[in-house]
Design a protein around this motif. Structure first.
Motif, PDB file in Angstrom:
ATOM      1  N   LEU A   1       0.956  -0.984   0.260  1.00 27.04           N
ATOM      2  CA  LEU A   1       0.120   0.126  -0.071  1.00 27.04           C
ATOM      3  C   LEU A   1       0.960   1.257  -0.091  1.00 27.04           C
ATOM      4  N   CYS A   2       1.812   1.366   0.810  1.00 25.03           N
ATOM      5  CA  CYS A   2       2.762   2.358   0.995  1.00 25.03           C
ATOM      6  C   CYS A   2       3.448   2.876  -0.478  1.00 25.03           C
ATOM      7  N   SER A   3       3.959   1.485  -0.818  1.00 26.90           N
ATOM      8  CA  SER A   3       4.990   1.791  -1.957  1.00 26.90           C
ATOM      9  C   SER A   3       4.125   2.044  -3.320  1.00 26.90           C
ATOM     10  N   ALA A   4       3.098   1.851  -3.244  1.00 28.57           N
ATOM     11  CA  ALA A   4       2.236   2.135  -4.355  1.00 28.57           C
ATOM     12  C   ALA A   4       1.767   3.539  -4.562  1.00 28.57           C
ATOM     13  N   ILE A   5       1.715   4.035  -3.391  1.00 27.62           N
ATOM     14  CA  ILE A   5       1.482   5.692  -3.461  1.00 27.62           C
ATOM     15  C   ILE A   5       2.727   6.463  -3.287  1.00 27.62           C
ATOM     16  N   VAL A   6       3.645   6.131  -2.472  1.00 26.62           N
ATOM     17  CA  VAL A   6       4.629   7.050  -2.144  1.00 26.62           C
ATOM     18  C   VAL A   6       5.414   7.549  -3.356  1.00 26.62           C
ATOM     19  N   GLY A   7       5.717   6.662  -4.446  1.00 31.20           N
ATOM     20  CA  GLY A   7       6.296   7.080  -5.722  1.00 31.20           C
ATOM     21  C   GLY A   7       5.457   8.281  -6.579  1.00 31.20           C
ATOM     22  N   ASP A   8       4.060   8.157  -6.395  1.00 30.49           N
ATOM     23  CA  ASP A   8       3.477   9.411  -6.921  1.00 30.49           C
ATOM     24  C   ASP A   8       3.331  10.638  -6.320  1.00 30.49           C
ATOM     25  N   ALA A   9       3.328  10.130  -5.006  1.00 29.76           N
ATOM     26  CA  ALA A   9       3.263  11.401  -4.018  1.00 29.76           C
ATOM     27  C   ALA A   9       4.493  12.276  -3.902  1.00 29.76           C
ATOM     28  N   TRP A  10       5.687  11.500  -3.859  1.00 30.39           N
ATOM     29  CA  TRP A  10       7.053  12.121  -3.851  1.00 30.39           C
ATOM     30  C   TRP A  10       7.946  11.599  -4.756  1.00 30.39           C
ATOM     31  N   PRO A  11       7.667  11.959  -6.168  1.00 30.12           N
ATOM     32  CA  PRO A  11       8.585  11.453  -7.095  1.00 30.12           C
ATOM     33  C   PRO A  11       9.923  11.770  -6.983  1.00 30.12           C
ATOM     34  N   LYS A  12      10.949  11.277  -7.770  1.00 31.44           N
ATOM     35  CA  LYS A  12      12.374  11.658  -7.555  1.00 31.44           C
ATOM     36  C   LYS A  12      12.452  12.854  -7.989  1.00 31.44           C
ATOM     37  N   SER A  13      11.588  13.404  -9.213  1.00 32.02           N
ATOM     38  CA  SER A  13      11.797  14.696  -9.750  1.00 32.02           C
ATOM     39  C   SER A  13      10.257  15.179 -10.055  1.00 32.02           C
ATOM     40  N   GLY A  14      10.107  16.463  -9.975  1.00 31.63           N
ATOM     41  CA  GLY A  14       8.602  16.863  -9.919  1.00 31.63           C
ATOM     42  C   GLY A  14       8.042  17.193  -8.458  1.00 31.63           C
ATOM     43  N   CYS A  15       6.738  17.595  -8.673  1.00 32.57           N
ATOM     44  CA  CYS A  15       6.237  18.031  -7.682  1.00 32.57           C
ATOM     45  C   CYS A  15       5.240  16.942  -6.983  1.00 32.57           C
ATOM     46  N   GLY A  16       4.966  15.947  -7.706  1.00 30.35           N
ATOM     47  CA  GLY A  16       4.068  14.929  -7.318  1.00 30.35           C
ATOM     48  C   GLY A  16       2.609  15.089  -7.229  1.00 30.35           C
ATOM     49  N   SER A  17       1.954  14.147  -7.298  1.00 27.74           N
ATOM     50  CA  SER A  17       0.367  14.030  -7.440  1.00 27.74           C
ATOM     51  C   SER A  17      -0.338  14.693  -6.175  1.00 27.74           C
ATOM     52  N   GLU A  18      -1.028  15.742  -5.963  1.00 29.84           N
ATOM     53  CA  GLU A  18      -1.709  16.072  -4.933  1.00 29.84           C
ATOM     54  C   GLU A  18      -2.696  14.942  -4.451  1.00 29.84           C
ATOM     55  N   GLU A  19      -3.329  14.212  -5.310  1.00 25.84           N
ATOM     56  CA  GLU A  19      -4.122  13.137  -4.825  1.00 25.84           C
ATOM     57  C   GLU A  19      -3.465  12.102  -4.194  1.00 25.84           C
ATOM     58  N   ALA A  20      -2.254  11.695  -4.594  1.00 28.54           N
ATOM     59  CA  ALA A  20      -1.428  10.620  -4.179  1.00 28.54           C
ATOM     60  C   ALA A  20      -0.898  11.287  -2.605  1.00 28.54           C
ATOM     61  N   LYS A  21      -0.646  12.510  -2.587  1.00 26.52           N
ATOM     62  CA  LYS A  21      -0.396  12.818  -1.384  1.00 26.52           C
ATOM     63  C   LYS A  21      -1.131  12.951  -0.320  1.00 26.52           C
ATOM     64  N   ARG A  22      -2.428  13.233  -0.604  1.00 27.74           N
ATOM     65  CA  ARG A  22      -3.558  13.032   0.222  1.00 27.74           C
ATOM     66  C   ARG A  22      -3.855  11.505   0.733  1.00 27.74           C
ATOM     67  N   LEU A  23      -3.846  10.651  -0.206  1.00 26.41           N
ATOM     68  CA  LEU A  23      -3.921   9.393  -0.096  1.00 26.41           C
ATOM     69  C   LEU A  23      -2.951   8.712   0.938  1.00 26.41           C
ATOM     70  N   LEU A  24      -1.724   9.091   0.689  1.00 25.16           N
ATOM     71  CA  LEU A  24      -0.695   8.758   1.600  1.00 25.16           C
ATOM     72  C   LEU A  24      -0.883   9.099   2.778  1.00 25.16           C
ATOM     73  N   GLU A  25      -1.360  10.526   3.176  1.00 24.84           N
ATOM     74  CA  GLU A  25      -1.512  11.039   4.492  1.00 24.84           C
ATOM     75  C   GLU A  25      -2.690  10.323   5.116  1.00 24.84           C
ATOM     76  N   ARG A  26      -3.770   9.854   4.276  1.00 22.15           N
ATOM     77  CA  ARG A  26      -4.945   9.127   4.726  1.00 22.15           C
ATOM     78  C   ARG A  26      -4.457   7.645   5.207  1.00 22.15           C
ATOM     79  N   LEU A  27      -3.458   7.091   4.516  1.00 22.23           N
ATOM     80  CA  LEU A  27      -3.020   5.906   4.803  1.00 22.23           C
ATOM     81  C   LEU A  27      -2.149   5.975   6.128  1.00 22.23           C
ATOM     82  N   VAL A  28      -1.151   6.883   6.013  1.00 14.88           N
ATOM     83  CA  VAL A  28      -0.365   6.879   7.529  1.00 14.88           C
ATOM     84  C   VAL A  28      -1.372   7.135   8.555  1.00 14.88           C
ATOM     85  N   ASP A  29      -2.402   8.241   8.381  1.00 18.07           N
ATOM     86  CA  ASP A  29      -3.301   8.547   9.667  1.00 18.07           C
ATOM     87  C   ASP A  29      -4.008   7.270  10.125  1.00 18.07           C
ATOM     88  N   GLY A  30      -4.509   6.793   9.084  1.00 17.09           N
ATOM     89  CA  GLY A  30      -5.188   5.522   9.266  1.00 17.09           C
ATOM     90  C   GLY A  30      -4.440   4.390   9.921  1.00 17.09           C
TER      91      GLY A  30
END
Length: 256
Positions: A179-208
């Motif tokens: 679950l974590c690996s599937a989202i973290v790459g889109d939320a925090w890519p090696k280059s670029g800003c990353g997906s806001e949807e993925a960041k929100r989803l990652l936050e929801r995963l961790v908070d949960g």
């Protein structure tokens, strides 16, 4: 073909052609829930898991089942008894041995259909459902993980870390890592800003996971000298979540 269907239920030898076997199973799997369908699922699980003791190898049968649409029926079989444990076993073996099969199962919402089975009172059903989750997530990592998180599956998966079964704990850790690996790459890519949807989803995963008490549940697993597999998976899960979230690192330091 109808005679052949009866032979499958009766336990006759399966044909050597994976395509023919898959097509023969398809109508039987789409039938209404009966003891006969449960027997068909059991036969299919046995065929898919014939070499389960060896490292995963590409499975012609799993691929054929996906190509003819039979795996969609397998996913639907997760919803009703009898035969749910065999359906979970089929899901695990198919997704584990063929990425195309895993994609078909992910498209059939198998990841969310497995969630209610994770709390089943039947130990065998719970174990196979837990085992199947990570391989199915690999079929469509982001979308399937999103479905699990939005369905509240993180709480259930974390709860499995306190299971008395080391296999269930290991499978739950594998699911958390997936679950974590599937989202973290889109939320925090090696280059670029990353997906806001993925960041929100990652936050929801961790908070949960934090709300479910993951830090208190996972820390004892690091000390399991009798089960290095679980201890190693626990360390990997902590590393993945720590990389993904500062809040997880803070709570982990506080609770350990």
């Amino acid at each position: 073909m109808r005679v052949f269907h009866r032979c499958i239920v009766a336990g006759a030898n399966l044909p050597t052609s994976a395509e023919l076997t898959a097509k023969a199973f398809k109508p039987l799997l789409s039938a209404t829930p009966t003891p006969e369908r449960a027997q068909v699922l059991k036969r299919l699980a046995k065929a898919l898991g014939a070499n389960s003791d060896a490292p995963p190898q590409p499975s012609a049968l799993a691929k054929a089942l996906g190509a003819c649409g039979a795996l969609g029926s397998v996913a639907e079989c997760l919803q009703n008894s009898p035969g749910q444990e065999s359906a979970a076993r089929c899901t695990y073996f198919a997704a584990r041995t063929d990425i195309h099969a895993a994609r078909v199962l992910a498209d059939g919402a198998a990841s969310t259909l497995l969630l209610p089975l994770l709390t089943a009172p039947d130990d065998g059903l719970q174990q196979w459902a837990a085992a199947a989750l990570a391989p199915v997530l690999a079929g469509d990592p982001f979308r399937a993980s999103k479905s699990v998180i939005e369905a509240g599956g993180v709480f259930t998966v974390v709860a499995l870390l306190s299971s008395s079964s080391s296999d269930v704990r290991s499978h739950a850790l594998a699911a958390l890592i997936s679950l974590c690996s599937a989202i973290v790459g889109d939320a925090w890519p090696k280059s670029g800003c990353g997906s806001e949807e993925a960041k929100r989803l990652l936050e929801r995963l961790v908070d949960g996971a934090i709300d479910a008490g993951i830090c208190r549940s996972i820390s004892p697993l690091l000390q399991l000298r009798s089960d290095a597999r679980v201890a190693t998976a626990a360390l990997e899960a902590i590393s993945a979540l720590s990389y993904a979230s500062k809040s997880f690192r803070y709570v982990l330091r506080r609770d350990i």
